[in-house]
Design an enzyme around this catalytic site. Structure first.
Site: not given
Lengths: 408, 140
Positions: B37, B39, B64, B107
């Protein structure tokens, strides 16, 4: 010498216009503004002469004749015209087209549309190195096959297909052969005779020419290829592409081809030296980096590298004074790693971490060194931040872990 | 995509990067996300069992810039807080502080999950009843 930032190293996306090209174009925006289809005055004749001169420059680069060059708005239109034009013209003969999975969207989306209209399309897989297997191609050809469309070189990984061999097979089976030559023409030798190419898409802005202009080579002899036009209105370009010609653009495309032809031998050697310098400098300083696609069959100015345990977007953020492309566009909405890398069998984790470097005519050795340093520095820093890198170093097999967010 | 100044600042100077000894009974570890994914966050906290105050927090994140900033911010926020105070941190607080755009909200969710997972691990080590550890992970 001081380096000017940002550095442009995304020359597969587009290239800057060569100053010599711009200079050649300028008069055709100003005093030589005529319509090349105006047959009864000086302005028209001057424009027509310029267009015919450009036709010759393009033809010479690919070993064709000027009459086989059709001007378009760009390579996407060229590819549409080639595939749709053959499909419609030869519908009686058959309805089967063969292409492959790592083609540019101009080819894939055109083929998908034709499928809606009752055509059958075979999408050949590629091997781990990014090239198709010739036996797969032979097996895919049926009596209904009218066209094979394979790109000369890939825009993401720079892998060069076995074009001459494909051309021989196409000829043997009496099937037309279209080649998307956007990334290859002007960069490596492309010869429509030796390569057995019947239709070839060419773009202006990938070879230091202007945007908005392209060409399609259409073979006139052995065999003669006929096309149904997709744009009607006046019968320009021998009926294959109507519309007033983009004279300055065409002059620019012609000049760009002439420069490429004159400088290809020295330029490609220089670019491959820069490319190898970049690759070696990055890969000798970082472990667990992988080149995507064949090194042997590759454009001289391309390298595509995956950096394990580092996420692509954060890597690009760290090198934001360098213009390159990532194989991943990772947001919660679109979690799509590159379809090209997936087709090569690159795992999703590595596909998310890939960077495409496209070195161009105006890049310098200093720039290459700067880029290499920045990439090494950023990857090293992000790996220090990466729990995956830490786990890998501890010997944990990440692929066997159970991850909590897998259902996302 | 343009990042907010705060995201860029955390990305350039991440706070509290590193690892704590995961076998230390006073350390809770949370590992959330998945590599495919894009992350993965690891958040660790050292909690004083007497005062229940978080004395140390460390993170490592694969993801990211927004994911890195979210987890960096989370370590800053939990330090000095009690377990209960830290558990009340919401992902929306992180979104607001970092000015995350809609595509990056996940996030912040991951950072909240990481705090909860780490503290749930700590509670388990203390022999406390677990507060439904699966709940956080199942939400996204």
């Amino acid at each position: 010498m001081a380096i000017k930032l940002p550095i442009y190293m995304d020359n597969h996306a587009t290239t800057p216009v060569d100053p010599r090209v711009l200079e050649a174009m300028m008069p055709y925006f100003k005093e030589k503004f005529g319509n090349s289809a105006s047959r009864n005055h000086e302005f028209g004749w001057v424009a027509e002469e310029a267009v015919e001169n450009a036709r010759g420059q393009i033809a010479r680069l690919i070993n064709a004749t000027p009459k086989e060059i059709v001007f378009t708005s760009g390579a996407t239109e060229s590819t549409n015209l080639a595939i749709k034009g053959v499909a419609e013209m030869y519908r009686e003969k058959g309805n089967h087209i063969i292409t492959q999975v790592t083609e540019h969207k101009a080819t894939l989306d055109t083929c998908k549309r034709l499928e809606k209209y009752g055509y059958e399309v075979t999408y050949l897989p590629v091997e781990k190195d990014g090239r198709i297997a010739l036996d797969d191609l032979r097996r895919a050809i049926t009596p209904k096959t009218i066209l094979i469309s394979i790109m000369y070189a890939n825009n993401e990984i720079g892998v060069v297909q076995p074009i001459a061999e494909i051309g021989r097979i196409a000829k043997e089976k009496g099937v037309f052969f279209h080649v998307d030559g956007v990334q290859a023409v002007g960069k490596i030798p492309v010869d429509v005779q030796k390569d057995g190419i019947d239709l070839l898409s060419i773009s202006g802005h990938k070879i230091y020419g202007p945007k908005g202009v392209g060409a399609l080579y259409v073979r006139r002899k052995n065999p003669r290829v006929q096309l149904s036009a997709i744009i009607d209105g006046g019968g320009h370009e021998r009926g294959m592409r109507s519309g007033t010609l983009n004279v300055p653009g065409i002059v620019g495309l012609g000049k760009a081809c002439e420069i490429c032809q004159n400088e290809m031998a020295t330029e490609s050697k220089h670019l491959s030296q820069l490319r190898d310098r970049l690759k070696d400098s990055i890969m000798s300083h970082l472990d667990e980096t992988f080149v995507n696609g064949s090194m042997e069959h590759r454009l001289p100015h391309n390298i595509n590298i995956s950096f394990a345990y580092v996420e692509g977007e954060s890597l690009l953020m760290g090198i934001n004074d360098i213009a390159v492309s990532s194989g991943s566009a990772c947001t919660s909405a679109t979690l799509e790693p590159s379809y090209v890398l997936k087709a090569l069998g690159v795992g999703e984790d590595l596909a998310h971490t890939s960077i495409r470097f496209g070195i161009g005519r105006f890049n310098t050795e200093e720039e290459v060194d700067y880029v290499a340093d920045r990439v090494v520095e950023t990857v090293t820093r992000l790996r220090e931040l990466s729990p995956l890198y830490e786990m890998a170093k501890e010997g944990v097999d990440i692929s066997k872990m159970k991850w909590t967010a897998a259902a996302e | 995509m343009a990042y907010s100044d705060k995201v860029v600042e955390h990305y350039k100077n991440p706070r509290n990067v590193g690892s704590l000894d995961k076998n230390d009974p006073a350390v809770g570890t949370g590992l959330v996300g998945a590599p495919e994914c894009g992350d993965v966050m690891k958040l660790q906290m050292k909690v004083n069992p007497e005062t229940r105050v978080i004395e140390e927090a460390k993170f490592k994140t694969f993801g990211c810039g927004s994911a890195i900033a979210s987890s960096s911010l989370a370590t800053e926020w939990v330090k000095g807080k009690t377990v209960e105070e830290a558990l009340s941190i919401k992902n929306t607080d992180i979104v607001r502080e970092l000015a995350l755009p809609p595509v990056k909200i996940h996030c912040s969710v991951l950072a909240e999950d990481a705090i909860k997972a780490a503290l749930s691990d700590w509670k388990k080590k203390q022999g406390e009843a677990e507060a439904k550890p699966a709940e956080a992970a199942a939400r996204h």
